[in-house]
Design an enzyme around this catalytic site. Structure first.
Site, short mmCIF file in Angstrom:
data_model
loop_
_atom_site.label_atom_id
_atom_site.label_comp_id
_atom_site.label_asym_id
_atom_site.label_seq_id
_atom_site.Cartn_x
_atom_site.Cartn_y
_atom_site.Cartn_z
N GLY A 149 -16.47 9.92 -20.55
CA GLY A 149 -16.18 8.52 -20.30
C GLY A 149 -15.01 8.41 -19.33
N GLN B 106 -7.85 4.57 -15.38
CA GLN B 106 -7.76 6.00 -15.10
C GLN B 106 -8.03 6.33 -13.63
OE1 GLN B 106 -10.51 7.16 -18.52
NE2 GLN B 106 -9.00 8.80 -18.56
N CYS C 33 -8.44 13.50 -23.29
CA CYS C 33 -8.44 12.41 -22.31
C CYS C 33 -8.22 13.02 -20.93
CB CYS C 33 -7.33 11.42 -22.64
SG CYS C 33 -7.24 10.03 -21.49
N LEU C 34 -9.04 12.62 -19.96
CA LEU C 34 -8.90 13.16 -18.61
C LEU C 34 -7.54 12.85 -17.99
CD1 LEU C 34 -12.45 12.37 -17.16
CD2 LEU C 34 -11.58 14.60 -17.89
N HIS D 269 -12.64 4.70 -27.44
CA HIS D 269 -11.62 5.36 -26.61
C HIS D 269 -11.49 4.62 -25.27
CE1 HIS D 269 -9.68 9.24 -25.03
NE2 HIS D 269 -9.93 8.56 -23.91
N GLU D 270 -12.63 4.28 -24.66
CA GLU D 270 -12.59 3.58 -23.36
C GLU D 270 -12.07 2.14 -23.51
OE1 GLU D 270 -12.72 5.61 -21.07
OE2 GLU D 270 -13.71 7.19 -22.21
N HIS E 87 -8.43 2.22 -23.43
CA HIS E 87 -7.87 2.33 -22.08
C HIS E 87 -7.71 0.95 -21.44
CE1 HIS E 87 -7.27 6.50 -21.10
NE2 HIS E 87 -8.48 6.86 -21.50
#
Ligand code: ZN
Length: 166
Positions: A46, A51, A91-92, A133-134, A137
């Site tokens: 995702g 991000q 997380c990226l 999670h998204e 963000h």
């Protein structure tokens, strides 16, 4: 396709509440395509607007095994959460960190696609965790916020995980 550079913690945009998307135009379609390419390039499941340095309420995800079912989610709203699921997440934007996060086991969202069309999405398991999670963000919330009191970033980096970053 030109991909985005992923913003890394502690970049301040990761803490901003993202703004609703108002224009469903070519720009947005292009952003969505580039976000999907960026997600795959970085082996994420995702990726959210903040991000890639866009404080806008858009994210993409693909938790399918073959990695061939990308979905674009714009202006999401949670309709219903149910149950409890605990899992390790990465997380990226926060490389090498794994955090155990407790989330709802099922999530039901209302959102728009890249063309502005409304749809509903219901997911459970890994997909449900990715969606939450998204969503986090878009509200400036990071997995670090789920660390137990007293556990710092350095300790979190040592935690093992089976899950892909997102
Ligand atoms: Zn993330």
């Amino acid at each position: 396709m030109r991909t985005f550079t992923i913003v890394q913690y502690p970049h301040p945009i990761l803490r901003k509440v993202a703004a609703p998307v108002a224009m469903f135009d070519q720009r947005l379609a292009s952003i969505a395509r580039r976000m999907i390419a960026t997600m795959y390039q970085n082996k994420g499941v995702g990726l959210a607007g903040p991000q890639v340095n866009l404080s806008e309420r858009i994210f993409v995800f693909d938790a399918s095994e073959k990695r061939d079912q990308p979905q674009v989610v714009v202006n999401p709203e949670i309709l219903h959460l149910e149950g409890k699921h605990v899992g390790d997440e990465g997380c990226l934007s926060i490389p090498d960190v794994r955090v155990t996060v407790e989330r709802a086991a099922e999530v039901w969202l209302k959102a728009q696609d890249a063309a502005g069309k409304f749809f509903e999405i219901r997911e459970s398991g890994l997909e449900a965790a990715v969606l939450q999670h998204e969503m986090d963000h878009l509200n400036g919330v990071l997995i670090l916020d789920y660390l137990p009191v007293g556990v710092d970033l350095a300790l979190a980096k040592e935690r093992p995980s089976r899950l892909a970053a997102r």
